[in-house]
Design a protein around this motif. Structure first.
Motif, PDB file in Angstrom:
ATOM      1  N   ARG A  52       0.819  -1.208   0.000  1.00 25.08           N
ATOM      2  CA  ARG A  52       0.000   0.000   0.000  1.00 25.08           C
ATOM      3  C   ARG A  52       0.854   1.260   0.000  1.00 25.08           C
ATOM      4  N   ASN A  99      -1.350  -1.122  -4.179  1.00 24.94           N
ATOM      5  CA  ASN A  99      -2.503  -0.225  -4.177  1.00 24.94           C
ATOM      6  C   ASN A  99      -2.053   1.169  -3.768  1.00 24.94           C
ATOM      7  N   ASN A 119      -3.634   4.830  -2.716  1.00 15.76           N
ATOM      8  CA  ASN A 119      -4.802   5.612  -2.351  1.00 15.76           C
ATOM      9  C   ASN A 119      -4.365   6.863  -1.599  1.00 15.76           C
ATOM     10  N   THR A 139      -8.445   5.593   9.408  1.00 16.79           N
ATOM     11  CA  THR A 139      -8.537   5.628   7.952  1.00 16.79           C
ATOM     12  C   THR A 139      -7.306   5.006   7.311  1.00 16.79           C
ATOM     13  N   TYR A 148      -7.469   1.201   7.671  1.00 16.79           N
ATOM     14  CA  TYR A 148      -8.366   0.631   6.659  1.00 16.79           C
ATOM     15  C   TYR A 148      -7.671   0.527   5.307  1.00 16.79           C
ATOM     16  N   LEU A 149      -6.991   1.594   4.893  1.00 16.88           N
ATOM     17  CA  LEU A 149      -6.342   1.603   3.581  1.00 16.88           C
ATOM     18  C   LEU A 149      -5.124   0.683   3.528  1.00 16.88           C
ATOM     19  N   SER A 172      -9.378  -3.276   2.501  1.00 18.00           N
ATOM     20  CA  SER A 172      -9.365  -2.372   1.342  1.00 18.00           C
ATOM     21  C   SER A 172      -8.552  -2.922   0.173  1.00 18.00           C
ATOM     22  N   TRP A 220      -9.287  -4.262  -2.474  1.00 17.24           N
ATOM     23  CA  TRP A 220      -9.862  -4.028  -3.807  1.00 17.24           C
ATOM     24  C   TRP A 220     -10.095  -2.537  -4.060  1.00 17.24           C
ATOM     25  N   VAL A 221      -9.480  -1.699  -3.241  1.00 14.63           N
ATOM     26  CA  VAL A 221      -9.625  -0.248  -3.366  1.00 14.63           C
ATOM     27  C   VAL A 221      -8.294   0.340  -3.813  1.00 14.63           C
ATOM     28  N   THR A 222      -8.276   0.971  -4.959  1.00 16.58           N
ATOM     29  CA  THR A 222      -7.048   1.640  -5.399  1.00 16.58           C
ATOM     30  C   THR A 222      -7.400   2.798  -6.322  1.00 16.58           C
ATOM     31  N   HIS A 261      -8.135   5.928  -5.226  1.00 14.97           N
ATOM     32  CA  HIS A 261      -9.124   6.826  -4.638  1.00 14.97           C
ATOM     33  C   HIS A 261      -8.532   7.643  -3.489  1.00 14.97           C
ATOM     34  N   ILE A 271      -9.799   9.317   0.063  1.00 13.55           N
ATOM     35  CA  ILE A 271     -10.864   9.418   1.060  1.00 13.55           C
ATOM     36  C   ILE A 271     -10.843  10.812   1.677  1.00 13.55           C
TER      37      ILE A 271
END
Length: 257
Positions: free
Chosen positions: A142, A186, A188, A229, A232-233, A238, A240-242, A244, A246
């Motif tokens: 990350r 990822n 973010n 936060t 989480y990242l 997370s 499958w979150v990249t 973005h 927040i």
């Protein structure tokens, strides 16, 4: 599903980790079992924060000056001499500058852009081998870039290079995410609103409660908000979150007119 937020055994690097949001995130990592390297320019302050956080887990101070490419290179080398894998990189180090538009100096533009955007890009670049070694399809490495709500709308202040730099960080986050997803990394961002820090001290000056009343949630940001936060990242939750960013502002942007 019980381990969605488990970070135990991971390795993190937090720039600007001696105070403010960087120190808040670092503490959250340390308390959750992450071996955390923090860096900043002022050695005494950095080591004091590392000693304080070491009461909760493993926190290691590595002094650096990330305002130049030479400083970025030296810091990246120091980290990779200690670790062959870095699971989490938090690009938090930053600077601001304010002056009326007719008087805004080139030095104030270059200082902020170099630290807030240029060093963020090149530190990420130079730590790619360690990030690639850490990530996999199930749990990518990350990168978390700290932007600002000032990069999303007019802050109504004379911090021109700061707001421009944070807008650049938000866009660069998308660009890096698209390019690095194939490497199981990822990328973010977090765009904080009003938190207690050296940058906001001039505005708060002991009036945190009063300032908080101007925010829809009724308070300024806390250490738990920043750390939660970032956790989480950084966690499986997370994966499958990249690409973005927040917005972490207690509803400020959503309620802005």
């Amino acid at each position: 599903m019980k381990n969605l937020f488990n970070l135990q055994g991971k390795v993190a690097v937090v720039t600007g980790g001696s105070r403010g949001i960087g120190a808040m995130i670092a503490r959250g990592f340390v308390e959750n079992g992450v071996k955390t390297y923090i860096t900043a320019r002022k050695l005494e302050e950095l080591e004091a924060t590392a000693r304080e956080l070491s009461e909760y887990g493993e926190c290691i101070a590595v002094a650096s000056d990330l305002s130049s490419l030479e400083g970025v290179t030296a810091f990246a080398k120091a980290i990779q001499e200690k670790e062959d894998k870095v699971d989490i990189l938090v690009n938090n180090a930053g600077a601001t500058w304010g002056a009326p538009i007719d008087e805004f100096p080139e030095a104030g533009w270059d200082k902020v852009m170099d630290l807030n955007v240029k060093s963020l890009f090149f530190l990420t670049q130079q730590l790619l081998p360690a990030l690639r070694n850490a990530g996999n399809q199930e749990d990518p490495a990350r990168v978390i870039n700290i932007g600002s709500i000032n990069g999303l709308f007019n802050p109504n202040m004379t911090n021109y290079s700061y707001s421009a730099s944070k807008a650049a960080v938000i866009h660069l986050t998308k660009h890096l995410a698209a390019d690095l997803v194939k490497d199981c990394i990822n990328v973010n961002g977090i765009a904080p609103g009003l938190f207690p820090s050296k940058m906001t001290a001039y505005a708060l000056e002991g009036h945190e409660e009063e300032a908080g009343k101007t925010i829809p949630r009724g308070r300024i940001g806390s250490a738990e908000d920043a750390a939660g936060t970032a956790i989480y990242l950084s966690a499986r939750a997370s994966a499958w979150v990249t690409g973005h960013t927040i917005v972490l502002d207690g509803g400020h942007c959503a309620s802005a007119h």
